[in-house]
Write a protein that holds these residues in place. Structure first.
Motif, short mmCIF file in Angstrom:
data_model
loop_
_atom_site.label_atom_id
_atom_site.label_comp_id
_atom_site.label_asym_id
_atom_site.label_seq_id
_atom_site.Cartn_x
_atom_site.Cartn_y
_atom_site.Cartn_z
N PHE A 68 0.82 -1.21 0.00
CA PHE A 68 0.00 0.00 0.00
C PHE A 68 0.85 1.27 0.00
O PHE A 68 0.33 2.36 0.17
CB PHE A 68 -0.96 -0.03 1.20
N SER A 69 2.15 1.09 -0.21
CA SER A 69 3.06 2.23 -0.34
C SER A 69 3.46 2.39 -1.80
O SER A 69 4.12 1.50 -2.37
CB SER A 69 4.33 2.01 0.49
N PRO A 70 3.09 3.50 -2.46
CA PRO A 70 3.52 3.70 -3.85
C PRO A 70 5.04 3.63 -4.00
O PRO A 70 5.54 3.08 -4.98
CB PRO A 70 2.99 5.10 -4.18
N CYS A 71 5.77 4.17 -3.02
CA CYS A 71 7.23 4.16 -3.11
C CYS A 71 7.79 2.74 -3.04
O CYS A 71 8.71 2.38 -3.78
CB CYS A 71 7.85 5.01 -2.00
N ALA A 72 7.25 1.94 -2.13
CA ALA A 72 7.74 0.57 -1.99
C ALA A 72 7.48 -0.25 -3.25
O ALA A 72 8.33 -1.03 -3.69
CB ALA A 72 7.11 -0.10 -0.77
N VAL A 73 6.30 -0.06 -3.83
CA VAL A 73 5.96 -0.82 -5.05
C VAL A 73 6.82 -0.35 -6.23
O VAL A 73 7.33 -1.16 -7.01
CB VAL A 73 4.46 -0.69 -5.37
N MET A 74 7.02 0.98 -6.35
CA MET A 74 7.91 1.48 -7.41
C MET A 74 9.33 0.96 -7.22
O MET A 74 9.99 0.54 -8.18
CB MET A 74 7.91 3.01 -7.42
N ALA A 75 9.82 0.98 -5.99
CA ALA A 75 11.18 0.54 -5.72
C ALA A 75 11.36 -0.94 -6.07
O ALA A 75 12.38 -1.33 -6.65
CB ALA A 75 11.53 0.78 -4.25
N ALA A 76 10.38 -1.76 -5.72
CA ALA A 76 10.48 -3.19 -6.00
C ALA A 76 10.56 -3.47 -7.49
O ALA A 76 11.21 -4.44 -7.92
CB ALA A 76 9.27 -3.92 -5.40
N GLN A 77 9.95 -2.60 -8.29
CA GLN A 77 9.99 -2.77 -9.75
C GLN A 77 11.03 -1.86 -10.42
O GLN A 77 11.11 -1.80 -11.64
CB GLN A 77 8.61 -2.49 -10.33
N GLU A 78 11.79 -1.13 -9.59
CA GLU A 78 12.83 -0.19 -10.07
C GLU A 78 12.24 0.85 -11.03
O GLU A 78 12.85 1.20 -12.04
CB GLU A 78 14.00 -0.95 -10.71
N LYS A 79 11.05 1.34 -10.68
CA LYS A 79 10.37 2.35 -11.49
C LYS A 79 10.47 3.71 -10.78
O LYS A 79 10.71 3.79 -9.58
CB LYS A 79 8.89 1.99 -11.66
N PHE A 80 10.25 4.78 -11.57
CA PHE A 80 10.20 6.11 -10.94
C PHE A 80 9.37 7.06 -11.79
O PHE A 80 9.43 7.03 -13.03
CB PHE A 80 11.58 6.72 -10.74
N PHE A 81 8.63 7.93 -11.08
CA PHE A 81 7.91 9.03 -11.72
C PHE A 81 7.67 10.06 -10.64
O PHE A 81 7.39 9.72 -9.49
CB PHE A 81 6.58 8.54 -12.30
N LEU A 82 7.79 11.34 -10.97
CA LEU A 82 7.60 12.38 -9.97
C LEU A 82 6.14 12.40 -9.52
O LEU A 82 5.24 12.57 -10.35
CB LEU A 82 7.97 13.75 -10.53
N PRO A 83 5.88 12.26 -8.22
CA PRO A 83 4.49 12.27 -7.76
C PRO A 83 3.77 13.58 -8.05
O PRO A 83 2.55 13.59 -8.23
CB PRO A 83 4.62 12.01 -6.25
N SER A 84 4.52 14.69 -8.13
CA SER A 84 3.89 15.98 -8.43
C SER A 84 3.31 16.01 -9.85
O SER A 84 2.45 16.83 -10.16
CB SER A 84 4.90 17.12 -8.27
#
Length: 512
Positions: free
Chosen positions: A132-148
């Protein structure tokens, strides 16, 4: 009757590096140009420590508060994005957990998310908290996008920090500060001259030059030339809570993809860090000299490198603790001269900026009113103790008993403030949270869960909600985050798109 103000006409900063140039930049940004002269004294003979610095989200706010373009800062400091920290082997060998930034779930109805999640686990819905953490899920898939750029989406609540080259940060902020009138002088401080009332009058450099000022900021690192040597402020030692007192550091060439997180791996007598940069990777091994020799530490560091090294490993000694007073008379200790808490949660730059933020809030005139000093020292002491307790939690909750170091950690004495937090959380999952604290509920919940401390009960008010509503909401929220993250670019792709050509480990331009 209102007393007259005797304004500060000159502030002298002793020491450059990250702390000195953050201080200079914040003063230059927030003081009226020409009203107060700012002079920074540093020596090119004294190198800064940085081999790759990990930060926390407030550093991004610091950059924007100075009016600096975030993309320019990231480009100039060869930075990468950071979504949190992955902890490997801390609770037990072959177990890992993630401490994410930003949101961790959303309220369900009027009820707290974490309490709803607790009930779901009791009911048998085995959702991982970090789903339920967007950061944890992105990190696990090595993805990134600015939340803003993704507000009102499932990842809109994400937070982020940066990995950066500390030497490049100091150079960037030097250019920023000098462009706004800060004067830099070269030299080594050999003597401190004081007035009859104990205030510092001037510092004397090796060539005999005396630099007078109304206020002095000590950024001289562990030497603490002003706050300790001149002002004789004692150091409160915390080695009985945090035994690590040395670190071997080295930088390597880039290896594989740049993961959008710091990795902290527990080892025999401490822990190792891995910090991805655009121009290489920073590595370090933080250890306790009570349980490990320097030679053994160096061997462990080199054995765990995943790419050819760019420089030779070097050892840094440190004492964990803080000054009993950060501000005394007309002297303020900032950065390492004020205190040091090992870099496990990447708080060093934050505590520097925090120290300057409070100083600007309580900005004195030349009298340096005692009540300002007392309140400043109280607030900074609270910050340092909060960080200390959060870091001790990573050690004391371990289940490891495979080395003398980890056996010591498992049975260590705890600060009473941390003991109270643990007991409060173990009962009903309640956190003591003040308005101005650095680590919010999501951080404490992530580390508690990661280290195997789960509350015995959830808040009984959760039973006022229909459980079907809780279950369905969790299922939909989890699915929404996972589905959106799948569509995001990888961290490397994001860097390539926004920052173009990069430098390889030898400083040559290379494509992506």
């Amino acid at each position: 009757m209102t007393a007259s103000i005797n304004p500060l006409k000159k502030i002298v900063i002793l020491g450059g590096g990250t702390s000195g140039w953050i201080a200079a930049s914040m003063l230059a940004a927030h003081l009226k140009l020409g009203s107060c002269e700012i002079e920074l004294v540093e020596s090119d003979d004294i190198g800064s420590i940085g081999v790759g610095e990990s930060t926390i989200p407030p550093v991004v706010r610091l950059v924007t508060s100075l009016g600096i373009d975030e993309e320019e800062f990231i480009r100039e400091t060869q930075a990468c994005y950071k979504l949190g920290i992955k902890f490997v082997d801390w609770r037990a060998k072959n177990q890992s957990y993630f401490h994410p930034y930003g949101a961790l779930g959303k309220r369900i109805g009027s009820q707290d998310f974490y309490q709803c999640w607790l009930k779901a686990t009791k009911e048998g819905d085995a959702y991982d908290l970090q789903d339920f953490s967007p950061c944890a899920v992105m990190a696990a898939q090595e993805k990134f996008f600015l939340p803003s750029q993704a507000m009102n989406t499932p990842i809109g609540g994400a937070g982020y920090a940066v990995h950066l080259d500390a030497k490049l940060v100091a150079a960037f902020l030097r250019r920023y500060a000098e462009a706004r009138g800060v004067v830099r002088s070269e030299g080594n401080c050999v003597n401190v001259l004081r007035k009859e009332n104990g205030f510092i009058d001037a510092i004397e450099l090796a060539g005999g030059r005396k630099i007078h000022g109304d206020f002095f900021i000590d950024c001289s690192g562990f030497k603490a030339l002003l706050i300790e040597k001149a002002m004789e402020v004692a150091f409160e030692d915390w080695s009985h809570y945090l035994p690590c007192d040395r670190a071997y550091v080295v930088k390597t060439e880039k290896a594989g993809s740049r993961m959008p997180y710091t990795t902290a791996t527990a080892r025999k007598s401490g822990w190792g860090w891995r910090i991805p940069l655009r121009n290489g990777t920073g590595h370090g091994y933080v250890y306790s000299s009570r349980f490990c020799t320097d030679a053994e530490a160096k061997t462990i560091l080199l054995k765990n490198l995943d790419a050819p090294r760019i420089n030779d490993p070097r050892v840094i000694s440190f004492n964990t603790g803080r000054r009993k007073e950060f501000w005394k008379d007309n002297c303020l200790a900032l950065g390492l001269s004020g205190g040091f808490i090992e870099p496990l949660e990447s708080t060093a730059i934050h505590l520097i900026a925090r120290g300057m933020d409070f100083f600007l809030r309580f900005f004195p005139d030349a009298e340096c009113e005692r009540s300002l000093q007392r309140e400043y020292n109280r607030r900074m002491a609270a910050d340092y103790e909060e960080v200390r307790d959060f870091i001790v939690l990573h050690y004391c909750a371990t289940e490891r008993e495979d080395s003398d170091f980890w056996r010591w950690c498992k049975t260590m004495e705890l600060p009473s403030s941390l003991q109270e937090r643990i007991e409060l959380f173990r009962g009903h999952g309640i956190l003591r949270e003040d308005n101005d604290e650095l680590f919010r509920a999501a951080s404490w919940q992530s580390v508690f869960e990661g280290m195997g401390i789960r509350p015995q009960k959830y808040n009984p008010r959760i039973d006022n909600l229909d459980y079907q509503q809780i279950s369905e909401t969790l299922k939909l929220a989890r699915s929404a985050i996972f589905n959106m993250v799948k569509s995001l670019p990888s961290h490397d792709e994001y860097l390539a798109e926004h920052y173009g050509l990069e430098l390889d480990s030898q400083g040559r331009k290379s494509g992506n």
